[in-house]
Design an enzyme around this catalytic site. Sequence first.
Site, PDB file in Angstrom:
ATOM      1  N   HIS A 298       0.815  -1.221   0.000  1.00 13.54           N
ATOM      2  CA  HIS A 298       0.000   0.000   0.000  1.00 13.54           C
ATOM      3  C   HIS A 298       0.847   1.268   0.000  1.00 13.54           C
ATOM      4  O   HIS A 298       0.357   2.329  -0.354  1.00 13.54           O
ATOM      5  CB  HIS A 298      -1.006   0.001   1.164  1.00 13.54           C
ATOM      6  CG  HIS A 298      -0.400   0.169   2.532  1.00 13.54           C
ATOM      7  ND1 HIS A 298      -0.219  -0.879   3.409  1.00 13.54           N
ATOM      8  CD2 HIS A 298       0.036   1.271   3.184  1.00 13.54           C
ATOM      9  CE1 HIS A 298       0.295  -0.426   4.542  1.00 13.54           C
ATOM     10  NE2 HIS A 298       0.469   0.878   4.424  1.00 13.54           N
TER      11      HIS A 298
ATOM     12  N   ASP B 272      -0.242  -7.628   0.813  1.00 17.24           N
ATOM     13  CA  ASP B 272       0.212  -6.262   1.110  1.00 17.24           C
ATOM     14  C   ASP B 272       1.738  -6.222   1.259  1.00 17.24           C
ATOM     15  O   ASP B 272       2.274  -5.624   2.185  1.00 17.24           O
ATOM     16  CB  ASP B 272      -0.457  -5.708   2.370  1.00 17.24           C
ATOM     17  CG  ASP B 272      -0.248  -4.192   2.507  1.00 17.24           C
ATOM     18  OD1 ASP B 272       0.009  -3.526   1.483  1.00 17.24           O
ATOM     19  OD2 ASP B 272      -0.325  -3.674   3.641  1.00 17.24           O
TER      20      ASP B 272
ATOM     21  N   GLY C 204       3.705   5.535   9.142  1.00 16.64           N
ATOM     22  CA  GLY C 204       5.167   5.528   9.045  1.00 16.64           C
ATOM     23  C   GLY C 204       5.790   4.227   9.503  1.00 16.64           C
ATOM     24  O   GLY C 204       6.916   3.892   9.145  1.00 16.64           O
TER      25      GLY C 204
ATOM     26  N   SER D 140       4.346   1.268   8.869  1.00 15.77           N
ATOM     27  CA  SER D 140       4.013   0.228   7.893  1.00 15.77           C
ATOM     28  C   SER D 140       5.243  -0.196   7.100  1.00 15.77           C
ATOM     29  O   SER D 140       5.989   0.644   6.608  1.00 15.77           O
ATOM     30  CB  SER D 140       2.952   0.744   6.928  1.00 15.77           C
ATOM     31  OG  SER D 140       1.740   0.994   7.596  1.00 15.77           O
TER      32      SER D 140
ATOM     33  N   THR E  39       2.076  -3.828   9.407  1.00 12.29           N
ATOM     34  CA  THR E  39       1.275  -3.406   8.253  1.00 12.29           C
ATOM     35  C   THR E  39       0.187  -2.396   8.577  1.00 12.29           C
ATOM     36  O   THR E  39      -0.086  -1.515   7.771  1.00 12.29           O
ATOM     37  CB  THR E  39       0.655  -4.631   7.549  1.00 12.29           C
ATOM     38  OG1 THR E  39      -0.039  -4.202   6.391  1.00 12.29           O
ATOM     39  CG2 THR E  39      -0.308  -5.391   8.460  1.00 12.29           C
TER      40      THR E  39
END
Length: 316
Positions: free
Chosen positions: A168, A204, A274, A276, A292
């Site tokens: 993402h 992801d 930040g 992730s 995530t």
Amino acid sequence: MERAITWYSRAANASDPVWSPQAHLRLGAIYQGEHGERYQHLQKAQEHYRACAEQGVAECSRELERLAQFPALAIIAAQAGSPSEGHRIATGITERGAITPPGPVVAASPSAGTSAEVLSQQAIALYARHEPSVYKITVYEQLAGDLKPLSLGSAIAIDSFRAITNYHLVAAGGIPVSINSEGEFIRESDVLIWRVARTDPRRDLALLELVDPHQELNFTNTMKPYDSVQVGERVFAIGAPAGFDKTLTEGIVSALRRERGVRLIQTTAPVTYGSSGGALFDAQGRLIGITTKGVQAGGHFNFAIAADEVQAFLAE
């Protein structure tokens, strides 16, 4: 394809200084799985990449390193079919890339020392060991010569030139950039520019590669399988929450879950904007997940993608 393999093999075994290394390169790609599982044989791929690397082909050196690092050796061991190797696959990878079982998680007893100072020293050692392998990622959009930030996150390096982050963060395109500087002044060599090599929206996950082949990453390649993670165990996250680079947070494993078939680790270690794409480690410093998301709904629930999903992503 069989005919191509035959011709490439003849060229590889010839003494021609141009065609021999190129043929080894092509055979390495075929056996690495470029044309599907039918022709995949990672041990043969390693042999061909080594042969052309010895003839000075830089691309072969890189591909050889891929096979020597996380998680390709596990796949080679699986193909070998040895019971002892199969056991090692399920348990983790050492700093040098050799597959070895991680040590058992032993609960501390009062006689062993359970003071806050002991726990603090454990956290200090873990951070010192793994902080260099976690990078803050800023994704920029280039507009009329200017750069506009699109997203902010983190990434964990898995070998000397590749890192894993969240899909993402790069879904909208743009140029991922890191600044790897510990001092006040930033040198040109401190700026790391990435290319997005592969993505997996369902998990992801995204694989990043350094654009500059002369730059190298500090990396982590010890991992702990999802089936060995226990609810209640102590964990640590390293990322860049709110852009604060290389930040350590602590928590426990709250639950083990699955979402659309993807294995997730729920944790009390904060995962905010930040964070992730950062790393979640167990108390022994083994990578157990890629942070995530955090969900605020009557509480604060944080999630990491299990390290096993990273292995599966890289092996596909």
